[in-house]
Design a protein around this motif. Sequence first.
Motif, PDB file in Angstrom:
ATOM      1  N   ASP A   1     -35.464  23.767   0.204  1.00 52.90           N
ATOM      2  CA  ASP A   1     -35.811  25.129  -0.224  1.00 52.90           C
ATOM      3  C   ASP A   1     -35.001  26.181   0.539  1.00 52.90           C
ATOM      4  OD1 ASP A   1     -36.954  24.915   2.224  1.00 52.90           O
ATOM      5  OD2 ASP A   1     -38.937  25.653   1.613  1.00 52.90           O
ATOM      6  N   LEU A   2     -33.795  25.782   0.927  1.00 51.75           N
ATOM      7  CA  LEU A   2     -32.911  26.711   1.648  1.00 51.75           C
ATOM      8  C   LEU A   2     -32.749  28.056   0.935  1.00 51.75           C
ATOM      9  CD1 LEU A   2     -29.700  24.805   2.849  1.00 51.75           C
ATOM     10  CD2 LEU A   2     -31.300  26.134   4.257  1.00 51.75           C
ATOM     11  N   LEU A   3     -32.537  28.004  -0.389  1.00 53.87           N
ATOM     12  CA  LEU A   3     -32.303  29.246  -1.135  1.00 53.87           C
ATOM     13  C   LEU A   3     -33.522  30.160  -1.046  1.00 53.87           C
ATOM     14  CD1 LEU A   3     -30.583  31.007  -3.050  1.00 53.87           C
ATOM     15  CD2 LEU A   3     -31.555  29.727  -4.968  1.00 53.87           C
TER      16      LEU A   3
ATOM     17  N   GLN B   1     -35.759  30.204   1.271  1.00 54.55           N
ATOM     18  CA  GLN B   1     -35.886  30.706   2.642  1.00 54.55           C
ATOM     19  C   GLN B   1     -34.955  31.897   2.895  1.00 54.55           C
ATOM     20  OE1 GLN B   1     -36.115  27.987   5.966  1.00 54.55           O
ATOM     21  NE2 GLN B   1     -36.579  26.283   4.583  1.00 54.55           N
ATOM     22  N   VAL B   2     -33.701  31.733   2.503  1.00 52.95           N
ATOM     23  CA  VAL B   2     -32.740  32.828   2.729  1.00 52.95           C
ATOM     24  C   VAL B   2     -33.151  34.078   1.948  1.00 52.95           C
ATOM     25  CG1 VAL B   2     -30.369  33.587   2.285  1.00 52.95           C
ATOM     26  CG2 VAL B   2     -30.791  31.386   3.397  1.00 52.95           C
ATOM     27  N   LEU B   3     -33.594  33.883   0.703  1.00 52.37           N
ATOM     28  CA  LEU B   3     -33.996  35.042  -0.103  1.00 52.37           C
ATOM     29  C   LEU B   3     -35.263  35.691   0.440  1.00 52.37           C
ATOM     30  CD1 LEU B   3     -33.165  33.812  -3.722  1.00 52.37           C
ATOM     31  CD2 LEU B   3     -31.843  35.379  -2.278  1.00 52.37           C
ATOM     32  N   ALA B   4     -36.056  34.932   1.217  1.00 49.93           N
ATOM     33  CA  ALA B   4     -37.248  35.506   1.854  1.00 49.93           C
ATOM     34  C   ALA B   4     -36.908  36.138   3.201  1.00 49.93           C
ATOM     35  CB  ALA B   4     -38.304  34.416   2.024  1.00 49.93           C
ATOM     36  N   GLY B   5     -35.605  36.144   3.537  1.00 51.78           N
ATOM     37  CA  GLY B   5     -35.185  36.807   4.775  1.00 51.78           C
ATOM     38  C   GLY B   5     -35.288  35.922   6.006  1.00 51.78           C
ATOM     39  N   LYS B   6     -35.491  34.621   5.788  1.00 46.80           N
ATOM     40  CA  LYS B   6     -35.623  33.734   6.945  1.00 46.80           C
ATOM     41  C   LYS B   6     -34.273  33.219   7.428  1.00 46.80           C
ATOM     42  CE  LYS B   6     -40.275  32.393   5.735  1.00 46.80           C
ATOM     43  NZ  LYS B   6     -40.911  31.585   4.707  1.00 46.80           N
ATOM     44  N   GLU B   7     -34.247  32.822   8.693  1.00 45.11           N
ATOM     45  CA  GLU B   7     -33.038  32.198   9.237  1.00 45.11           C
ATOM     46  C   GLU B   7     -32.972  30.742   8.821  1.00 45.11           C
ATOM     47  OE1 GLU B   7     -31.855  32.644  13.298  1.00 45.11           O
ATOM     48  OE2 GLU B   7     -32.577  34.721  13.330  1.00 45.11           O
TER      49      GLU B   7
ATOM     50  N   ASP C   1     -38.833  18.220  -9.592  1.00 45.51           N
ATOM     51  CA  ASP C   1     -39.868  17.737  -8.676  1.00 45.51           C
ATOM     52  C   ASP C   1     -39.655  18.273  -7.260  1.00 45.51           C
ATOM     53  OD1 ASP C   1     -42.146  16.302  -8.054  1.00 45.51           O
ATOM     54  OD2 ASP C   1     -41.025  14.479  -7.541  1.00 45.51           O
ATOM     55  N   GLY C   2     -39.259  19.534  -7.156  1.00 45.80           N
ATOM     56  CA  GLY C   2     -39.139  20.156  -5.834  1.00 45.80           C
ATOM     57  C   GLY C   2     -37.866  19.847  -5.073  1.00 45.80           C
ATOM     58  N   ARG C   3     -36.972  19.065  -5.676  1.00 45.77           N
ATOM     59  CA  ARG C   3     -35.762  18.716  -4.920  1.00 45.77           C
ATOM     60  C   ARG C   3     -34.975  19.956  -4.505  1.00 45.77           C
ATOM     61  NH1 ARG C   3     -31.823  14.844  -7.520  1.00 45.77           N
ATOM     62  NH2 ARG C   3     -32.632  15.526  -9.540  1.00 45.77           N
ATOM     63  N   VAL C   4     -34.755  20.864  -5.459  1.00 42.89           N
ATOM     64  CA  VAL C   4     -34.108  22.157  -5.157  1.00 42.89           C
ATOM     65  C   VAL C   4     -34.788  23.207  -6.020  1.00 42.89           C
ATOM     66  CG1 VAL C   4     -31.809  21.187  -4.590  1.00 42.89           C
ATOM     67  CG2 VAL C   4     -32.340  21.864  -6.952  1.00 42.89           C
TER      68      VAL C   4
END
Lengths: 341, 341
Positions: free
Chosen positions: B6-8, B10-16, B135-138
């Motif tokens: 869920d990298l994308l 996370q980044v869009l939520a402003g996380k490192e 199924d949550g992979r990306v």
Amino acid sequence: MTTPNDLLLQVLAGKETPRPPVWLMRQAGRILPEYRAVRSRLSGFKELVETPELACEVTIQPVDLLGVDAAILFSDILVIPEAMGLPYQLIEKVGPRFEETISCKADLDRLHPVEPEEHLRYVMDAMRMTRAELDGRVPLIGFAGAPWTIFCYMVEGGGSKEWSKARRMLRSEPVLAEELLDRITEATILYLNAQVAAGAQVLQLFDSWAGALSAELFERYSMPRLKRICEEVKGAPLIVFAKGASWQLDRLAQLPCAALGIDWHTPISEARKRAPRHVLQGNLDPSVLYGTEAEVRAATQRMLSDFGRGGHVANLGHGVYPDINPDRVRDFIDEVKRSGH
Amino acid sequence: MTTPNDLLLQVLAGKETPRPPVWLMRQAGRILPEYRAVRSRLSGFKELVETPELACEVTIQPVDLLGVDAAILFSDILVIPEAMGLPYQLIEKVGPRFEETISCKADLDRLHPVEPEEHLRYVMDAMRMTRAELDGRVPLIGFAGAPWTIFCYMVEGGGSKEWSKARRMLRSEPVLAEELLDRITEATILYLNAQVAAGAQVLQLFDSWAGALSAELFERYSMPRLKRICEEVKGAPLIVFAKGASWQLDRLAQLPCAALGIDWHTPISEARKRAPRHVLQGNLDPSVLYGTEAEVRAATQRMLSDFGRGGHVANLGHGVYPDINPDRVRDFIDEVKRSGH
């Protein structure tokens, strides 16, 4: 006899003038009913380009009918690839089509150097005839396409949105690409110098597809050749118009040319900041001319005020569209002229 | 089972995150032989768009075959004008063609509001199917065209270099233009919210022809509608990609969206300066992928270093070209992934 109007020459020489000179890209052809009358008698656009008497006639029409401060020879940037050995056709509502394109060294070897008075005699004759006919009323502008823009057509064989085939050659065949660009550059230098010898008093270099290049590709493939043209073309001030390349204005400002054309996307304040020593040409959005007279006058006023006094050649930020009402073009020109009072 | 990526999100939520997420515009379709195999069995592009099982299959291909960090639903921005009542065809090597266009109030009155689950059921089904299949992979990305871009096609009836007919309507029929833009805006809000309900976890708004608008037209016609979409679409972070409009980045930076897409013409340092608080997405020149593996890796490194750590979604600055070698795409993706180590 009318007083000679050399406002454009004065501004390009860095002199102060009571107002900016004004002309329009694509002023010859497209919008005037008088142009369409000439055009309708012919088999096509190329017949007009290749017949000096007719090219001369339509070049002078906007001086008489619109009151612009300069004439630009009616011609086409694609005469250069044709003179090098790649003939083209202009297909109505589609655009230019080259039967052969350049994709390998063998293609390149079939090209030949350009002798302007031999291969492009019709342009030279049209230039001489127009210069004589103008009789000093306004300066006469000659032009050519920039190497990258001509390269685009020679590689793709016609128009394109992305020019990805042309950019693919830069990335995958850099040696071939450089050689083709160099050949176009040499042809263009000969061609522009011949235009000056034939009577052109100002020159414009159209880099219509500069905007397809990243900063890196622009720097490597385009800049050195633009610079070489600026250095080798003599006897007339040169205007370089790199459309869509305003992020490269800092670099373009290093060119030893008289003026830089500014497209209508570029904020004028940014252009002045990035190219502070050059005369700037432009940049009214041509679609403003679809509006009312009052809207055209107001937008022209804003543009003049944004450029500020001096160092400005008033123009559109792109060629005028074919379906623009000539009266709105007259309003634009009139508003620029009134700014001198 | 693979660990959910869920990298994308996370980044869009402003996380490192240890590295930027990476995906490519046009990753589904175009370059993969496995996509062409599916496509060759069909009558055309639209059959693929309109068949949920197949749209799902080609959406997931790049996750399996390229290793991207997000899937973007295989679809087309022109499903919206079609759902409003203007059907289109995609003509091979030419592009989209609308038989009817909008040029007057009567044309406008023939349009109808969009009910996504009714008129665009095939998109919703494809979204649900793909979300389940992934199924949550990306994360799964949905998208739509921005109002101005959709307006362009509805007025011109097909592609255009200048979109001068569309801009003519803004200048000469502003009331009609605003009404059409508003109708598209309302349809788009419903459509994007329905996509979220059907499983989209991220949304992208493509303003592909934003670059045709002057600052003045952009401000008047485009900004208020982009803002409204940002405010009314809920439940998934929104990426706004206004191609060719980097001079408007200061304005775009006022939008309440999670990220701004950056085209490959825009210097990254300028983008960071003009939109300092937004996550930025982009912006490798797709033509870099025509080069060698070493060139692709070096250019990707430069791009990553120019964006700096954090607040970056790695992508191209434009859709990938059809004739790009998938191995070079893998090099680009791999280089981004290695940056996390």
